[in-house]
Design a protein around this motif. Structure first.
Motif, PDB file in Angstrom:
ATOM      1  N   LEU A 235       4.331  -3.894  -9.009  1.00  0.00           N
ATOM      2  CA  LEU A 235       3.893  -4.553  -9.053  1.00  0.00           C
ATOM      3  C   LEU A 235       3.045  -5.869 -11.093  1.00  0.00           C
ATOM      4  O   LEU A 235       3.352  -5.309 -11.247  1.00  0.00           O
ATOM      5  N   SER A 236       2.636  -6.844 -10.560  1.00  0.00           N
ATOM      6  CA  SER A 236       2.245  -7.920 -11.149  1.00  0.00           C
ATOM      7  C   SER A 236       0.609  -7.839 -11.816  1.00  0.00           C
ATOM      8  O   SER A 236       0.143  -6.132 -11.767  1.00  0.00           O
ATOM      9  N   TRP A 237       0.320  -7.747 -13.259  1.00  0.00           N
ATOM     10  CA  TRP A 237      -0.483  -7.965 -13.825  1.00  0.00           C
ATOM     11  C   TRP A 237      -1.959  -7.745 -12.676  1.00  0.00           C
ATOM     12  O   TRP A 237      -1.779  -8.866 -11.682  1.00  0.00           O
ATOM     13  N   ASN A 238      -3.214  -6.671 -12.878  1.00  0.00           N
ATOM     14  CA  ASN A 238      -3.831  -7.293 -11.635  1.00  0.00           C
ATOM     15  C   ASN A 238      -3.128  -6.817 -10.242  1.00  0.00           C
ATOM     16  O   ASN A 238      -4.219  -7.521  -9.127  1.00  0.00           O
ATOM     17  N   GLY A 239      -2.233  -6.405  -9.682  1.00  0.00           N
ATOM     18  CA  GLY A 239      -2.014  -5.916  -8.950  1.00  0.00           C
ATOM     19  C   GLY A 239      -2.613  -5.523  -7.778  1.00  0.00           C
ATOM     20  O   GLY A 239      -3.529  -4.605  -8.297  1.00  0.00           O
ATOM     21  N   ARG A 240      -2.255  -5.041  -6.715  1.00  0.00           N
ATOM     22  CA  ARG A 240      -3.289  -3.887  -5.687  1.00  0.00           C
ATOM     23  C   ARG A 240      -2.113  -3.338  -4.702  1.00  0.00           C
ATOM     24  O   ARG A 240      -0.727  -3.997  -4.098  1.00  0.00           O
ATOM     25  N   PHE A 241      -2.333  -1.966  -4.930  1.00  0.00           N
ATOM     26  CA  PHE A 241      -1.299  -1.228  -3.929  1.00  0.00           C
ATOM     27  C   PHE A 241      -2.083  -0.590  -2.697  1.00  0.00           C
ATOM     28  O   PHE A 241      -3.000   0.115  -3.130  1.00  0.00           O
ATOM     29  N   LEU A 242      -1.756  -0.484  -1.479  1.00  0.00           N
ATOM     30  CA  LEU A 242      -2.535  -0.389  -0.638  1.00  0.00           C
ATOM     31  C   LEU A 242      -2.080   0.751  -0.245  1.00  0.00           C
ATOM     32  O   LEU A 242      -0.360   1.287   0.291  1.00  0.00           O
ATOM     33  N   VAL A 243      -2.620   1.923   0.129  1.00  0.00           N
ATOM     34  CA  VAL A 243      -2.215   3.284   0.804  1.00  0.00           C
ATOM     35  C   VAL A 243      -2.550   3.467   1.658  1.00  0.00           C
ATOM     36  O   VAL A 243      -4.041   3.364   2.464  1.00  0.00           O
ATOM     37  N   VAL A 244      -1.267   3.431   3.152  1.00  0.00           N
ATOM     38  CA  VAL A 244      -1.959   2.494   4.693  1.00  0.00           C
ATOM     39  C   VAL A 244      -1.320   4.749   5.130  1.00  0.00           C
ATOM     40  O   VAL A 244      -1.998   4.519   6.532  1.00  0.00           O
ATOM     41  N   GLY A 245      -0.182   4.792   4.719  1.00  0.00           N
ATOM     42  CA  GLY A 245       0.505   6.331   5.385  1.00  0.00           C
ATOM     43  C   GLY A 245       1.639   6.229   4.445  1.00  0.00           C
ATOM     44  O   GLY A 245       1.899   6.045   3.671  1.00  0.00           O
ATOM     45  N   PHE A 246       1.585   8.282   4.579  1.00  0.00           N
ATOM     46  CA  PHE A 246       2.562   8.895   3.956  1.00  0.00           C
ATOM     47  C   PHE A 246       3.459   9.510   5.231  1.00  0.00           C
ATOM     48  O   PHE A 246       3.085  10.662   4.296  1.00  0.00           O
ATOM     49  N   PRO A 247       4.180   9.222   5.843  1.00  0.00           N
ATOM     50  CA  PRO A 247       5.297   9.988   7.361  1.00  0.00           C
ATOM     51  C   PRO A 247       6.531  10.383   5.865  1.00  0.00           C
ATOM     52  O   PRO A 247       6.579  11.845   6.208  1.00  0.00           O
ATOM     53  N   SER A 248       6.257  10.084   4.841  1.00  0.00           N
ATOM     54  CA  SER A 248       7.135  10.802   3.655  1.00  0.00           C
ATOM     55  C   SER A 248       6.922  11.225   3.283  1.00  0.00           C
ATOM     56  O   SER A 248       7.514  12.301   1.922  1.00  0.00           O
ATOM     57  N   GLY A 249       5.754  11.367   2.820  1.00  0.00           N
ATOM     58  CA  GLY A 249       4.935  12.697   2.206  1.00  0.00           C
ATOM     59  C   GLY A 249       3.750  11.897   1.429  1.00  0.00           C
ATOM     60  O   GLY A 249       3.807  11.025   0.474  1.00  0.00           O
TER      61      GLY A 249
END
Length: 331
Positions: A235-249
């Motif tokens: 991620l870049s500075w001020n990036g955004r990480f969207l948690v959508v799903g976790f089929p891999s755990g």
């Protein structure tokens, strides 16, 4: 009516095709003759009792269905016999008929096929809410989409492109990479399955090489597991990480990372959001149908199964080999 019924917790092999009397709608319900039902990851979880909703058995899985109204309860307004609609529920879609409330229905355009309608709202609704409302994706930004060849991933590619973003599609095979390129991804990246620590470092490096020195502005994570941390590190500075799903755990994220990047971790729970913000949901739905009518969105259905083989549809979904959307049709 016919239905694929879950009578005990377990995998697709536990479903049983049964025939029963057609249901009768209550005063506040309509009876929907289902023509097609989209197959989604929660359908595989709910029959195992691993989903947040745990309906009493027996029940039919299937949360996203499309068909026509064949009966209307006496207190229902705004819907009539013959209306073509999408129905949304925690369950009930793997059947020829279902009783639903008006607030669970969305009218569809006259020229929209039932199979496309059954694969539309959940995936595009989730991805549009993620990109528009949660990440506030802007024109010219770069987004990395994990699991880009799946249902919500494909929707995210199309929506991100319609919003003017640059898309990096991360997938697990060359076939999936080609599929994403055809849909409109600008760049593709193939990751290893079952990544160890060295694989994670290599994956993060590959992302940065594609994204450029500043990294990606948004990560759309529909995979989880060992893929989340290396994606976050890109991620870049001020990036955004969207948690959508976790089929891999469910991943374990070092919380120093969002601090060092001034980054945000944003949960995406579209289903709950539609109840908390019905006006926002209505506006997003209108936007999505306009984009569909303009030819900018089109559900990519690559596998179709009759109701009798609905268990096979779930097996394909769980194999993570499916491209785009899988649909069950009622004949």
């Amino acid at each position: 009516m016919k239905a694929q019924i879950s009578t005990e917790p377990g995998g697709p092999e536990t479903l049983r095709l049964v025939e029963m009397d057609d249901p009768h709608p209550k005063d506040n319900q309509v009876l929907l003759r289902i023509h097609a039902t989209g197959v989604n990851y929660p359908d595989a979880l709910i029959i195992r009792d691993l989903y947040q909703a745990k309906p009493p058995r027996p029940f039919a899985p299937g949360s996203e269905m499309a068909g026509e109204i064949v009966a209307v309860g006496k207190s229902v307004s705004g819907f009539a016999i013959g209306d073509r609609v999408i129905g949304m529920s925690d369950n009930g879609g793997f059947a020829t008929h279902a009783c639903l409330r008006p607030d669970q229905l969305i009218k569809i355009p006259a020229d929209m096929p039932f199979d496309e309608a059954a694969c539309f709202i959940l995936t595009y609704g989730t991805s549009y809410h993620a990109l528009k409302d949660r990440a506030c994706l802007s024109e010219g930004e770069t987004i990395l989409i994990l699991g880009a060849a799946g249902g919500v991933g494909v929707a995210a590619i199309e929506l991100a492109k319609s919003m003017g973003a640059r898309v990096i599609a991360a997938v697990s095979s060359e076939e999936k990479a080609q599929f994403c390129t055809e849909i409109g991804a600008d760049l593709t990246l193939i990751y290893k399955r079952n990544m160890d620590r060295e694989d994670q470092k290599a994956f993060s490096k590959q992302i940065k090489e594609l994204a450029g020195p500043d990294g990606v502005d948004v990560v759309y994570d529909a995979v989880g597991g060992n893929y989340s941390e290396p994606a976050f590190r890109s991620l870049s500075w001020n990036g955004r990480f969207l948690v959508v799903g976790f089929p891999s755990g469910i991943p374990k994220m070092p919380l120093n990372l969002p601090l060092l990047k001034s980054a945000q971790i944003l949960g995406v729970f579209w289903g709950a959001w539609t109840y908390h913000d019905p006006k926002g949901h209505a506006q997003n739905t209108q936007d999505l149908f306009e984009l569909y009518s303009a030819g900018k969105l089109k559900p990519r259905i690559t596998a179709s199964f009759p109701l009798e083989k609905a268990a096979e549809a779930l097996v394909l979904l769980e194999s993570r080999k499916a491209l785009g959307k899988i649909v069950v049709t009622m004949g």
